[in-house]
Design an enzyme around this catalytic site. Sequence first.
Site, PDB file in Angstrom:
ATOM      1  CE1 TYR A 143      -3.961  -1.924   0.155  1.00 48.58           C
ATOM      2  CE2 TYR A 143      -3.448  -2.391   2.182  1.00 48.58           C
ATOM      3  CZ  TYR A 143      -4.163  -2.746   0.940  1.00 48.58           C
ATOM      4  OH  TYR A 143      -5.339  -3.477   0.785  1.00 48.58           O
ATOM      5  CB  THR A 169      -3.000  -2.904  -3.599  1.00 44.40           C
ATOM      6  OG1 THR A 169      -2.378  -4.133  -3.471  1.00 44.40           O
ATOM      7  CG2 THR A 169      -4.557  -2.959  -3.592  1.00 44.40           C
TER       8      THR A 169
HETATM    9  C1  FNR Z   1      -7.952  -8.658   1.219  1.00 44.87           C
HETATM   10  N1  FNR Z   1      -7.333  -8.051   0.160  1.00 44.87           N
HETATM   11  C2  FNR Z   1      -6.054  -7.290   0.346  1.00 44.87           C
HETATM   12  N2  FNR Z   1      -5.590  -6.899  -0.856  1.00 44.87           N
HETATM   13  C3  FNR Z   1      -4.448  -6.181  -0.785  1.00 44.87           C
HETATM   14  O1  FNR Z   1      -3.767  -5.935  -1.784  1.00 44.87           O
HETATM   15  N3  FNR Z   1      -3.689  -5.915   0.407  1.00 44.87           N
HETATM   16  C4  FNR Z   1      -4.316  -6.241   1.904  1.00 44.87           C
HETATM   17  O2  FNR Z   1      -3.932  -6.094   2.706  1.00 44.87           O
HETATM   18  C5  FNR Z   1      -5.654  -6.917   1.616  1.00 44.87           C
HETATM   19  N4  FNR Z   1      -6.349  -7.295   2.894  1.00 44.87           N
HETATM   20  C6  FNR Z   1      -7.613  -8.245   2.461  1.00 44.87           C
HETATM   21  C7  FNR Z   1      -7.943  -8.733   3.803  1.00 44.87           C
HETATM   22  C8  FNR Z   1      -9.085  -9.518   3.488  1.00 44.87           C
HETATM   23  C9  FNR Z   1      -9.850 -10.359   4.879  1.00 44.87           C
HETATM   24  C10 FNR Z   1      -9.556  -9.968   2.119  1.00 44.87           C
HETATM   25  C11 FNR Z   1     -10.853 -10.841   1.989  1.00 44.87           C
HETATM   26  C12 FNR Z   1      -8.810  -9.690   1.017  1.00 44.87           C
HETATM   27  C13 FNR Z   1      -7.726  -8.433  -1.193  1.00 44.87           C
HETATM   28  C14 FNR Z   1      -7.006  -9.800  -1.680  1.00 44.87           C
HETATM   29  O3  FNR Z   1      -5.970  -9.524  -2.127  1.00 44.87           O
HETATM   30  C15 FNR Z   1      -7.653 -10.198  -3.067  1.00 44.87           C
HETATM   31  O4  FNR Z   1      -7.732  -9.140  -3.716  1.00 44.87           O
HETATM   32  C16 FNR Z   1      -9.202 -10.777  -2.858  1.00 44.87           C
HETATM   33  O5  FNR Z   1      -9.480 -11.273  -1.657  1.00 44.87           O
HETATM   34  C17 FNR Z   1      -9.710 -11.693  -3.749  1.00 44.87           C
HETATM   35  O6  FNR Z   1     -10.807 -11.909  -3.845  1.00 44.87           O
HETATM   36  P1  FNR Z   1     -11.483 -13.470  -3.215  1.00 44.87           P
HETATM   37  O7  FNR Z   1     -10.414 -14.685  -3.561  1.00 44.87           O
HETATM   38  O8  FNR Z   1     -11.494 -13.245  -1.734  1.00 44.87           O
HETATM   39  O9  FNR Z   1     -12.745 -13.502  -3.615  1.00 44.87           O
END
Ligand code: FNR
Length: 378
Positions: A143, A169
């Site tokens: 981030y 991201t």
């Molecule tokens: C995330 N995601 C996420 N992405 C990212 O770039 N940094 C992060 O810290 C997080 N944290 C995070 C926490 C939780 C609880 C979830 C469910 C998701 C998004 C993650 O990387 C990814 O893009 C999605 O989870 C993909 O979708 P599905 O497989 O959960 O449907």
Amino acid sequence: NEIYLQGLAGNVPPFTTDPEALEASARERLGPGPFWYVAGAAGGGATARANREAFDDWRIVPRMLTNATERHLRTSVLGTDMPAPVLLAPVGVQSILHPDGELATARAAAELGVPFVLSTASSHTIEEVAEAAGDAARWFQLYWPNDPDVAVSILGRAREAGYRVLVVTLDTWTLAWRPHDLDQSYLPFLRGVGTAIPFSDPAFRAGLAASPEDDLPMAILRWVQLFTGTDKSWDQLSFLREHWDGPIVLKGIQHPDDARKAVDAGVQGIVVSNHGGRQVDGAVASLEVLPEIADAVGEQVEVLFDSGIRSGADIVKALALGAKAVLVGRPFAYGLAHGGQVGVRHVLRSLLADFDLTLGLSGHRSPAELSREVLRRR
Ligand code: FNR
């Protein structure tokens, strides 16, 4: 074979990996706060639902007598060799789900050789997770902080600790309206975040009057200020380039023009992702835009995909629509909640076995054989 033999010895797997049953049993185990941290989505959840529905729009057309008994799933993405085209998505603050958090996930991923993308919002430090990962491939998700000193410090630590690929991201320059998290004032998240990566970073701490342990509210406010805002542009990616010598992947791309801008900016990969429907409610399904993005830039950069992968068939479909590999989010988080390292491993092994079988039974020997010809649109 392993399951047959275990079954004959009276042993059954530790918990279900049927996607819906897994989510339901995680709900029972975790209680509402931590469960909704994972399951929740932006607004009314339309994007998260669309992500799943989009997979139903495509159906696999199996082919017979293709001699697919022996299959080769190994794939290489940006210099990282992996047993199948699957990675663990960055998921922040995993200590909400299990005390070992990212350490357990990194160990499970390492056991199987599956790359794990460590989040900037990890509950354990970059160095601790690197140690847990042993020799396994390490990817780091950024981030992008507004303070360049913090950015340089985090990137330097990640590089030093052996992370090779940087995933930036783009879709979370502020947190979306997530009713389930808001209803509990983000409490599970805030409880877990105090020791997370930015909070333990020397450059972050230098900007605080007191340590986060002594003044958590001030630390949280600085953290919000650091990670909120849109004052970044495509040109500024050169800053990351200067401070990262490995491949860079942009996560959160949903439009072919943005994919082309990513190519122009000189990055090596993109993740077609809508953050699992957690950022913009009422948005397009990630799978829906994958084919046009793969058509636009698939020859120039590695196109990865996430948002909605739950089964082997989903992986087959995403690869057939142009992804080189997929990232999985919520399912492994539920595995973590079910038993730390063992739980993540069980979910991952099940998903990889399901993918292997579905690939073979539909008549293919390797991911490279998948193309749009393999699917029919409903
Ligand atoms: C995330 N995601 C996420 N992405 C990212 O770039 N940094 C992060 O810290 C997080 N944290 C995070 C926490 C939780 C609880 C979830 C469910 C998701 C998004 C993650 O990387 C990814 O893009 C999605 O989870 C993909 O979708 P599905 O497989 O959960 O449907």
